[in-house]
Design a protein around this motif. Sequence first.
Motif, PDB file in Angstrom:
ATOM      1  N   TRP A 469       0.820  -1.211   0.000  1.00 17.31           N
ATOM      2  CA  TRP A 469       0.000   0.000   0.000  1.00 17.31           C
ATOM      3  C   TRP A 469       0.854   1.262   0.000  1.00 17.31           C
ATOM      4  CZ3 TRP A 469      -4.401  -1.584  -1.541  1.00 17.31           C
ATOM      5  CH2 TRP A 469      -4.920  -2.803  -1.088  1.00 17.31           C
ATOM      6  N   THR A 470       2.148   1.151   0.256  1.00 15.05           N
ATOM      7  CA  THR A 470       3.026   2.325   0.216  1.00 15.05           C
ATOM      8  C   THR A 470       3.576   2.573  -1.186  1.00 15.05           C
ATOM      9  OG1 THR A 470       5.036   1.071   0.733  1.00 15.05           O
ATOM     10  CG2 THR A 470       3.726   1.857   2.601  1.00 15.05           C
ATOM     11  N   PHE A 471       3.247   1.714  -2.149  1.00  9.42           N
ATOM     12  CA  PHE A 471       3.790   1.844  -3.501  1.00  9.42           C
ATOM     13  C   PHE A 471       3.355   3.160  -4.132  1.00  9.42           C
ATOM     14  CE2 PHE A 471       3.288   1.269  -8.123  1.00  9.42           C
ATOM     15  CZ  PHE A 471       4.601   0.979  -8.459  1.00  9.42           C
ATOM     16  N   ASN A 472       4.301   3.796  -4.797  1.00  8.97           N
ATOM     17  CA  ASN A 472       4.053   5.064  -5.486  1.00  8.97           C
ATOM     18  C   ASN A 472       4.427   4.899  -6.954  1.00  8.97           C
ATOM     19  OD1 ASN A 472       4.482   7.741  -6.580  1.00  8.97           O
ATOM     20  ND2 ASN A 472       4.457   8.516  -4.482  1.00  8.97           N
ATOM     21  N   ILE A 475       7.524   6.665  -8.244  1.00  9.07           N
ATOM     22  CA  ILE A 475       8.809   6.097  -7.828  1.00  9.07           C
ATOM     23  C   ILE A 475       9.077   4.776  -8.535  1.00  9.07           C
ATOM     24  CG2 ILE A 475      10.027   5.081  -5.854  1.00  9.07           C
ATOM     25  CD1 ILE A 475       8.727   7.201  -4.096  1.00  9.07           C
ATOM     26  N   GLY A 476       8.037   3.933  -8.643  1.00  8.13           N
ATOM     27  CA  GLY A 476       8.191   2.650  -9.329  1.00  8.13           C
ATOM     28  C   GLY A 476       9.311   1.826  -8.735  1.00  8.13           C
ATOM     29  N   ASN A 477      10.233   1.421  -9.600  1.00  2.00           N
ATOM     30  CA  ASN A 477      11.368   0.604  -9.147  1.00  2.00           C
ATOM     31  C   ASN A 477      12.547   1.445  -8.656  1.00  2.00           C
ATOM     32  OD1 ASN A 477       9.877  -1.578  -9.834  1.00  2.00           O
ATOM     33  ND2 ASN A 477      11.179  -2.275 -11.510  1.00  2.00           N
ATOM     34  N   ILE A 482      12.524   7.183  -2.740  1.00  2.00           N
ATOM     35  CA  ILE A 482      11.615   7.159  -1.587  1.00  2.00           C
ATOM     36  C   ILE A 482      12.067   8.196  -0.562  1.00  2.00           C
ATOM     37  CG2 ILE A 482      10.834   5.794   0.399  1.00  2.00           C
ATOM     38  CD1 ILE A 482      10.950   3.321  -1.335  1.00  2.00           C
ATOM     39  N   LYS A 483      11.121   9.020  -0.122  1.00  2.00           N
ATOM     40  CA  LYS A 483      11.407  10.018   0.898  1.00  2.00           C
ATOM     41  C   LYS A 483      10.766   9.585   2.215  1.00  2.00           C
ATOM     42  CE  LYS A 483      11.785  13.906  -2.315  1.00  2.00           C
ATOM     43  NZ  LYS A 483      11.252  15.250  -2.683  1.00  2.00           N
ATOM     44  N   ILE A 485       9.469   9.855   6.147  1.00  2.00           N
ATOM     45  CA  ILE A 485       8.869  10.913   6.944  1.00  2.00           C
ATOM     46  C   ILE A 485       9.583  10.932   8.291  1.00  2.00           C
ATOM     47  CG2 ILE A 485       6.616  10.962   5.803  1.00  2.00           C
ATOM     48  CD1 ILE A 485       5.557   9.083   7.929  1.00  2.00           C
ATOM     49  N   SER A 486       9.923  12.110   8.728  1.00  2.00           N
ATOM     50  CA  SER A 486      10.700  12.235   9.964  1.00  2.00           C
ATOM     51  C   SER A 486      10.058  13.245  10.898  1.00  2.00           C
ATOM     52  CB  SER A 486      12.140  12.672   9.662  1.00  2.00           C
ATOM     53  OG  SER A 486      12.801  11.714   8.873  1.00  2.00           O
ATOM     54  N   LYS A 487      10.216  12.991  12.168  1.00  2.00           N
ATOM     55  CA  LYS A 487       9.736  13.900  13.201  1.00  2.00           C
ATOM     56  C   LYS A 487      10.680  13.764  14.385  1.00  2.00           C
ATOM     57  CE  LYS A 487       5.495  15.216  15.624  1.00  2.00           C
ATOM     58  NZ  LYS A 487       4.062  14.863  15.849  1.00  2.00           N
ATOM     59  N   GLY A 488      11.504  14.794  14.572  1.00  2.82           N
ATOM     60  CA  GLY A 488      12.501  14.704  15.625  1.00  2.82           C
ATOM     61  C   GLY A 488      13.498  13.602  15.330  1.00  2.82           C
ATOM     62  N   ASN A 489      13.657  12.699  16.274  1.00  4.38           N
ATOM     63  CA  ASN A 489      14.618  11.604  16.093  1.00  4.38           C
ATOM     64  C   ASN A 489      13.956  10.303  15.625  1.00  4.38           C
ATOM     65  OD1 ASN A 489      13.220  11.258  18.437  1.00  4.38           O
ATOM     66  ND2 ASN A 489      14.988  10.710  19.704  1.00  4.38           N
ATOM     67  N   ILE A 490      12.736  10.420  15.075  1.00  4.03           N
ATOM     68  CA  ILE A 490      12.023   9.248  14.553  1.00  4.03           C
ATOM     69  C   ILE A 490      11.929   9.349  13.035  1.00  4.03           C
ATOM     70  CG2 ILE A 490       9.920   7.863  14.677  1.00  4.03           C
ATOM     71  CD1 ILE A 490      11.252   8.160  17.379  1.00  4.03           C
ATOM     72  N   THR A 491      12.370   8.324  12.335  1.00  2.00           N
ATOM     73  CA  THR A 491      12.305   8.281  10.871  1.00  2.00           C
ATOM     74  C   THR A 491      11.583   7.023  10.429  1.00  2.00           C
ATOM     75  OG1 THR A 491      14.397   9.495  10.673  1.00  2.00           O
ATOM     76  CG2 THR A 491      13.649   8.271   8.735  1.00  2.00           C
ATOM     77  N   ILE A 492      10.592   7.187   9.545  1.00  6.24           N
ATOM     78  CA  ILE A 492       9.805   6.041   9.073  1.00  6.24           C
ATOM     79  C   ILE A 492       9.865   5.959   7.547  1.00  6.24           C
ATOM     80  CG2 ILE A 492       7.534   4.935   9.033  1.00  6.24           C
ATOM     81  CD1 ILE A 492       6.817   6.502  11.557  1.00  6.24           C
ATOM     82  N   TYR A 493      10.261   4.799   7.054  1.00  3.94           N
ATOM     83  CA  TYR A 493      10.274   4.533   5.618  1.00  3.94           C
ATOM     84  C   TYR A 493       9.096   3.617   5.261  1.00  3.94           C
ATOM     85  CZ  TYR A 493      14.984   6.306   4.498  1.00  3.94           C
ATOM     86  OH  TYR A 493      16.078   7.103   4.263  1.00  3.94           O
ATOM     87  N   GLY A 494       8.322   4.028   4.278  1.00  5.57           N
ATOM     88  CA  GLY A 494       7.327   3.127   3.697  1.00  5.57           C
ATOM     89  C   GLY A 494       7.946   2.462   2.492  1.00  5.57           C
TER      90      GLY A 494
END
Length: 543
Positions: A469-472, A475-477, A482-483, A485-494
């Motif tokens: 469901w995170t596919f864009n 971006i494709g292959n 992929i960018k 999302i970050s907030k403070g010292n937390i970084t999340i990659y989909g």
Amino acid sequence: MMPLFADASAPSPTKEGEGEEELFPHNGYDYDAEDDALSGVVLLNEEGFPLELAGEDDAKNGAEGSEKTPGKGEFAADFYLCGTDWSCLLPEDCSGSVKLKRGDLVHDPMPSGKKLKQVNLLQIWGLKKNSDEDSFSASSIDYKQSLSGNFDAGDGGGILSGKKSVKAESWESMSRDVQTHSVKSNHFRERMNNGDVNRRSPACPFYKKIPGTAFTVDAFRYGCIEGCSAYFLSHFHSDHYGGLGKKWSHGPIYCTPLTARLVQMCLSVNPLYICPLELNIKQVIEGVTVTLLEANHCPGAALIHFYLPNGQCYLHTGDFRASKQMQDYPLLVNQHVNILYLDTTYCNPKYKFPPQETVLNYVVKITDNHLKKQPRTLVVVGAYSIGKECVYRAISKALKAKIYANASRRRILQAFGWSELSDSLCTNGNNTFLHVLPMASLRFERLKDYLKTYEDQFTAVLAFRPTGWTFNQKIGNHLELIKPISKGNITIYGVPYSEHSSFTELREFVQYLKPDKIIPTVNIWNEANREKMKSYFRDWLRG
């Protein structure tokens, strides 16, 4: 020639998309909360684990402060006992309040709020036997009429003493309503005791029945299905096993050995009903040759191949990620498939996932680079109750790291019987940077709280949400685009790591098999979706 597409038109389900993937956004199955209550299905906690696994506690370490061990009496129990608020029946400026304790009305001398509740929804629905202490009825209220025509609750002048009171007519009206409901509940309980609950069970849809047999696939929530003598389970995700529990007695359950272990361990199904079938081994069941094939979905998932005595061949994919290797399966090479029951979760041209191996390499690369810059980083991988194991195993293998998961997840992972995975697990979250959490926990606030548990060890979190469901499309292959999302010292990659087939993979699989007829099993409740899929199938088979 058989029709290409079976029109799976049907009324909309009561509730769509409960979630083993997100957690199950693709679930197109009929679902009703009352079905689970009637069938004795095991409830899942927010992590997707059966609540019956609650007996095992985590080793005492830093993780205890941030993750609740799943247990009975959490959300489900609280919800079903929370009841209905009838506060509106009290005067607006009533100086006292009412609170309920185990179904009785008692006086609360503190003016903290005006509450009047029926506390037990199970009782309301007729799903729990009334007892003297649980019943809420007019007879359980100790009231007497005062000279002024008002009512007092027991000895202390209580909620109705003082300047404001409820008139006698209001109490009498409430009593009549409660007594009327009590009669309805008793009637429902009588029907259950007499076995008259069939009309409350939804009818099994045709796409779960295998024609020419007495078999069904992933149809446990429909109770005892007339004419069904064998129930097949494609894999251990709750939108497929829903309805199974310790009270199951409707017939034998056929599945892979790994799924069989989980069914017994997590759902407490009587082992006499569980019939494990090894992969790639032909078994004759009631004259039908059945073979389970690797589905490339979650551990224990299988494609189910049925070969009937009349020469008809049916393939049910359950949930699967189609691959080139499947084109080498001898059964699929040598036997023409007449009817294909197809997992159409991502049957939309916008979904063209990169290969799984490509995504895994990307995740390992990002993790390695991040740790080089910030060695005190806690790496978190989101996962379902089972599934996504390849993601954290890839990190573990490449970076030689142990894997921390809570006791419930460890118990499930160890049940796989994979020694390499079992050996890589650890029981103390302080001993490794690699942790596995429920997909639902990959939110900034939750991860921030989780990090606090290990603040002496780690200063930042790098999290991966691996799902299709995170596919864009843009971006494709090109995963390097992929960018996070970050907030403070937390970084999340989909990251688009999916265990379902992409649109292009579905097309290749269908064009290879060339079945006479395709029956989609997901996203079929919308007519527009059905028409689109029908047109896709036609185009694929023309090619």
